[in-house]
Design an enzyme around this catalytic site. Structure first.
Site, PDB file in Angstrom:
ATOM      1  N   LEU A  74       1.521 -10.766 -20.637  1.00  9.79           N
ATOM      2  CA  LEU A  74       0.704 -10.620 -19.415  1.00  9.79           C
ATOM      3  C   LEU A  74      -0.011  -9.294 -19.501  1.00  9.79           C
ATOM      4  O   LEU A  74       0.534  -8.305 -20.007  1.00  9.79           O
ATOM      5  CB  LEU A  74       1.580 -10.680 -18.162  1.00  9.79           C
ATOM      6  CG  LEU A  74       0.876 -10.487 -16.805  1.00  9.79           C
ATOM      7  CD1 LEU A  74       1.554 -11.352 -15.725  1.00  9.79           C
ATOM      8  CD2 LEU A  74       0.917  -9.023 -16.347  1.00  9.79           C
ATOM      9  N   ASP A  94      -2.026  -3.806   0.603  1.00 10.57           N
ATOM     10  CA  ASP A  94      -2.307  -3.119   1.855  1.00 10.57           C
ATOM     11  C   ASP A  94      -1.098  -3.186   2.789  1.00 10.57           C
ATOM     12  O   ASP A  94      -0.404  -4.209   2.834  1.00 10.57           O
ATOM     13  CB  ASP A  94      -3.520  -3.768   2.525  1.00 10.57           C
ATOM     14  CG  ASP A  94      -4.085  -2.920   3.652  1.00 10.57           C
ATOM     15  OD1 ASP A  94      -3.792  -1.708   3.700  1.00 10.57           O
ATOM     16  OD2 ASP A  94      -4.818  -3.482   4.485  1.00 10.57           O
ATOM     17  N   GLU A 154     -12.460   5.287  -2.172  1.00 11.77           N
ATOM     18  CA  GLU A 154     -12.506   5.771  -0.788  1.00 11.77           C
ATOM     19  C   GLU A 154     -11.186   6.424  -0.356  1.00 11.77           C
ATOM     20  O   GLU A 154     -11.131   7.107   0.669  1.00 11.77           O
ATOM     21  CB  GLU A 154     -12.837   4.617   0.161  1.00 11.77           C
ATOM     22  CG  GLU A 154     -14.271   4.118   0.090  1.00 11.77           C
ATOM     23  CD  GLU A 154     -14.542   3.271  -1.140  1.00 11.77           C
ATOM     24  OE1 GLU A 154     -13.614   2.589  -1.610  1.00 11.77           O
ATOM     25  OE2 GLU A 154     -15.676   3.316  -1.656  1.00 11.77           O
ATOM     26  N   HIS A 156       4.780   4.108   0.574  1.00  8.84           N
ATOM     27  CA  HIS A 156       4.221   4.000  -0.773  1.00  8.84           C
ATOM     28  C   HIS A 156       5.316   3.760  -1.803  1.00  8.84           C
ATOM     29  O   HIS A 156       5.133   2.990  -2.754  1.00  8.84           O
ATOM     30  CB  HIS A 156       3.439   5.267  -1.117  1.00  8.84           C
ATOM     31  CG  HIS A 156       2.205   5.456  -0.275  1.00  8.84           C
ATOM     32  ND1 HIS A 156       1.300   4.442  -0.063  1.00  8.84           N
ATOM     33  CD2 HIS A 156       1.740   6.535   0.407  1.00  8.84           C
ATOM     34  CE1 HIS A 156       0.310   4.888   0.714  1.00  8.84           C
ATOM     35  NE2 HIS A 156       0.572   6.147   1.012  1.00  8.84           N
TER      36      HIS A 156
END
Length: 235
Positions: free
Chosen positions: A126, A15, A62, A32
């Site tokens: 991973l 965020d 959302e 971004h």
């Protein structure tokens, strides 16, 4: 990171991209893009620390409420990241897994994502789990509906529905329990992310905006995890 227990499964709510860009007088797309670079740094830190699973909340169900322009920018960034980073994932032994309804991004991008999953399928160092068009409440409802259909079809008894049965129907089926959930940018909420899986995870909220989250920030989070006492409901 030095000393202490390393979490096997770490998840991050990434965020703060928009605020990072706004603070610098840049368009949200720049935030971004900087966030994608933070993904690269954090993934490398997770590999180096010995984390087994890193789950990233890349696009929530959302997020479709955002502008068409921003959604287009995010989709373009996904394509760019896969093209630029796929070889690095292979070189580092990283396996890619997707959760959420990523097919909503269209057949071209979905095919590109699936090709990346296939190419990394044999990697074992991973697992990078990327949540795309993901919402935990929808995931849980879908899992419950699947179990209900099996009961109606006579495939299982309702009394057999337990935590393990539910977990087997979730997008994260087969993954180890979530140990540590990090959210950047100072917000203190889960935003419909891994609600079931986070039942006994350690939660860590940091004021660092996601584009500024790097190896040092990730290792600091692991250090905090290492000194916590996990009781899982016990005294």
């Amino acid at each position: 990171m030095t000393g202490g227990a390393v979490p096997r499964h770490v998840a991050i709510i990434m965020d703060g991209n928009g605020r990072w860009a706004k603070q610098r007088g840049l368009p949200r797309a720049a935030g971004h893009k900087a966030g994608a670079e933070a993904v690269r740094k954090t993934l490398q830190a997770a590999v180096d620390a010995g984390v087994d699973i890193l789950t990233l909340y890349a696009f929530s169900s959302e997020n479709w409420r955002r502008s068409d322009e921003e959604i287009a920018d995010l989709k373009g960034l996904m394509r760019y990241y896969v093209e630029r980073e796929l070889q690095r994932l292979c070189d580092e032994g990283v396996k890619l897994r997707l959760i959420g309804n990523y097919t909503a991004f269209g057949p071209a991008l979905a095919a590109q994502l699936e090709a990346a999953v296939d190419r990394t399928a044999g990697n074992t160092r991973l697992t990078l789990v990327v949540a795309l068009n993901y919402g935990s409440q929808t995931e849980i409802a879908r899992a419950a509906a699947s179990l209900a259909r099996r009961v109606v079809a006579g495939e299982m008894d309702a009394a057999a529905i337990d935590e393990a049965a539910m977990e087997a129907e979730l997008d994260t089926a087969g993954l180890p329990p979530l140990d540590l959930l990090i959210r950047t940018s100072g917000e203190v909420r889960l935003s419909n992310f891994l609600l079931w899986q986070a039942a006994y995870a350690e939660l860590l909220f940091t004021p660092v905006l996601w584009p500024d989250f790097d190896e040092a920030a990730f290792n600091a989070a692991l250090e905090q995890f290492a000194v916590r006492q996990r009781r899982f409901g016990g005294r």
